[in-house]
Design a protein around this motif. Sequence first.
Motif, PDB file in Angstrom:
ATOM      1  N   UNK A   1      -4.895  -3.613   1.836  1.00 16.51           N
ATOM      2  CA  UNK A   1      -4.100  -2.489   1.341  1.00 16.51           C
ATOM      3  C   UNK A   1      -3.573  -1.651   2.481  1.00 16.51           C
ATOM      4  N   UNK A   2      -2.389  -1.103   2.320  1.00 14.32           N
ATOM      5  CA  UNK A   2      -1.730  -0.374   3.397  1.00 14.32           C
ATOM      6  C   UNK A   2      -2.053   1.123   3.362  1.00 14.32           C
ATOM      7  N   UNK A   3      -2.112   1.699   4.565  1.00 13.95           N
ATOM      8  CA  UNK A   3      -2.211   3.144   4.724  1.00 13.95           C
ATOM      9  C   UNK A   3      -0.957   3.595   5.467  1.00 13.95           C
ATOM     10  N   UNK A   4      -0.259   4.583   4.915  1.00 14.20           N
ATOM     11  CA  UNK A   4       0.959   5.123   5.515  1.00 14.20           C
ATOM     12  C   UNK A   4       0.684   6.551   5.965  1.00 14.20           C
ATOM     13  N   UNK A   5       1.159   6.892   7.147  1.00 19.40           N
ATOM     14  CA  UNK A   5       0.943   8.237   7.685  1.00 19.40           C
ATOM     15  C   UNK A   5       2.261   8.767   8.238  1.00 19.40           C
ATOM     16  N   UNK A   6       2.683   9.953   7.752  1.00 16.78           N
ATOM     17  CA  UNK A   6       3.914  10.601   8.238  1.00 16.78           C
ATOM     18  C   UNK A   6       3.593  12.033   8.657  1.00 16.78           C
TER      19      UNK A   6
ATOM     20  N   UNK B   1       2.888  -1.162  12.036  1.00 10.30           N
ATOM     21  CA  UNK B   1       4.118  -0.649  12.649  1.00 10.30           C
ATOM     22  C   UNK B   1       3.963   0.843  12.907  1.00 10.30           C
ATOM     23  N   UNK B   2       4.729   1.358  13.872  1.00  8.07           N
ATOM     24  CA  UNK B   2       4.770   2.802  14.094  1.00  8.07           C
ATOM     25  C   UNK B   2       6.052   3.166  14.831  1.00  8.07           C
ATOM     26  N   UNK B   3       6.454   4.432  14.674  1.00 13.13           N
ATOM     27  CA  UNK B   3       7.634   4.941  15.355  1.00 13.13           C
ATOM     28  C   UNK B   3       7.488   6.433  15.575  1.00 13.13           C
ATOM     29  N   UNK B   4       8.032   6.918  16.679  1.00 14.98           N
ATOM     30  CA  UNK B   4       8.043   8.354  16.959  1.00 14.98           C
ATOM     31  C   UNK B   4       9.333   9.014  16.465  1.00 14.98           C
TER      32      UNK B   4
ATOM     33  N   UNK C   1      11.739  18.091   4.875  1.00 14.54           N
ATOM     34  CA  UNK C   1      13.101  18.625   4.958  1.00 14.54           C
ATOM     35  C   UNK C   1      13.163  19.793   5.937  1.00 14.54           C
ATOM     36  N   UNK C   2      12.172  20.671   5.860  1.00 13.40           N
ATOM     37  CA  UNK C   2      12.144  21.835   6.748  1.00 13.40           C
ATOM     38  C   UNK C   2      12.047  21.393   8.206  1.00 13.40           C
ATOM     39  N   UNK C   3      11.134  20.484   8.488  1.00 12.72           N
ATOM     40  CA  UNK C   3      10.939  20.030   9.861  1.00 12.72           C
ATOM     41  C   UNK C   3      12.164  19.288  10.382  1.00 12.72           C
ATOM     42  N   UNK C   4      12.753  18.452   9.533  1.00 14.10           N
ATOM     43  CA  UNK C   4      13.924  17.676   9.949  1.00 14.10           C
ATOM     44  C   UNK C   4      15.094  18.591  10.273  1.00 14.10           C
ATOM     45  N   UNK C   5      15.282  19.615   9.440  1.00 15.32           N
ATOM     46  CA  UNK C   5      16.385  20.555   9.670  1.00 15.32           C
ATOM     47  C   UNK C   5      16.195  21.362  10.948  1.00 15.32           C
TER      48      UNK C   5
ATOM     49  N   UNK D   1      10.433  12.903  12.995  1.00 15.30           N
ATOM     50  CA  UNK D   1       9.363  12.516  12.082  1.00 15.30           C
ATOM     51  C   UNK D   1       8.694  11.248  12.612  1.00 15.30           C
ATOM     52  N   UNK D   2       7.369  11.290  12.671  1.00 20.55           N
ATOM     53  CA  UNK D   2       6.604  10.140  13.147  1.00 20.55           C
ATOM     54  C   UNK D   2       6.001   9.398  11.956  1.00 20.55           C
ATOM     55  N   UNK D   3       5.899   8.079  12.102  1.00 21.96           N
ATOM     56  CA  UNK D   3       5.388   7.265  10.980  1.00 21.96           C
ATOM     57  C   UNK D   3       4.502   6.158  11.525  1.00 21.96           C
TER      58      UNK D   3
END
Length: 220
Positions: A150-155, A179-182, A202-206, A211-213
Amino acid sequence: MSRKKLVRFAQNEANPNVIQAGKPLFESIKGNWHEVQFQNSNPIVVELACGRGEFTVGLGREYPHQNFIGVDIKGSRIWKGSSTATAEGLNNVSFLRTQIQNLDQFFAEGEIAELWITFPDPFPRDGDEKRRLTSPKFLDMYKPLIQKQGLVHFKTDNTGLFDYTLELVQSREDIQVIAFTHDFYQSEMKDDHHGIKTRYEKIFSEKGEKIKYLKFQFIG
């Protein structure tokens, strides 16, 4: 307490898609989500620190043949996601109001197919490490609850928390990093999330925050 909060709490009490203290299922839902809450055998996907439930509800729209549960302790936040799911007839979306450190009291071994950890409090001080939702303490709790492979996703927007988490999972023999990305929105993985954003995202992106994943699974 404001009248608005009182109304929202009353609606949470009435809405069957909210599991919280005082309701009969709160004490007996562990191991029974499929049969009792969703009445199907579809995979269960859990979002931790779901806030207003934007991501949980968004995933529920995209994947009608999966079940989604948002977990948060704030009833006034859960009310928003619960009300939206009810208005849209999303019977595959529910919410659990509890502290995340109690997660293993509400899910049986292997009951969760996928886990999402979305924009949690970074708790940057060294003394608060145990409170981070990606600390060894929490990872050890999640492991038996998630199905094999099973997968764990972290953002997150927080670079310190992301680097801490990435280093930690890469050091563990029982975890495989998929996988991961900064910079999620400049990566090839961005379309996998169907453009669904939480309020905080949305707040952080603006503000120009990248966004890291991270995606990983327990293998041992």
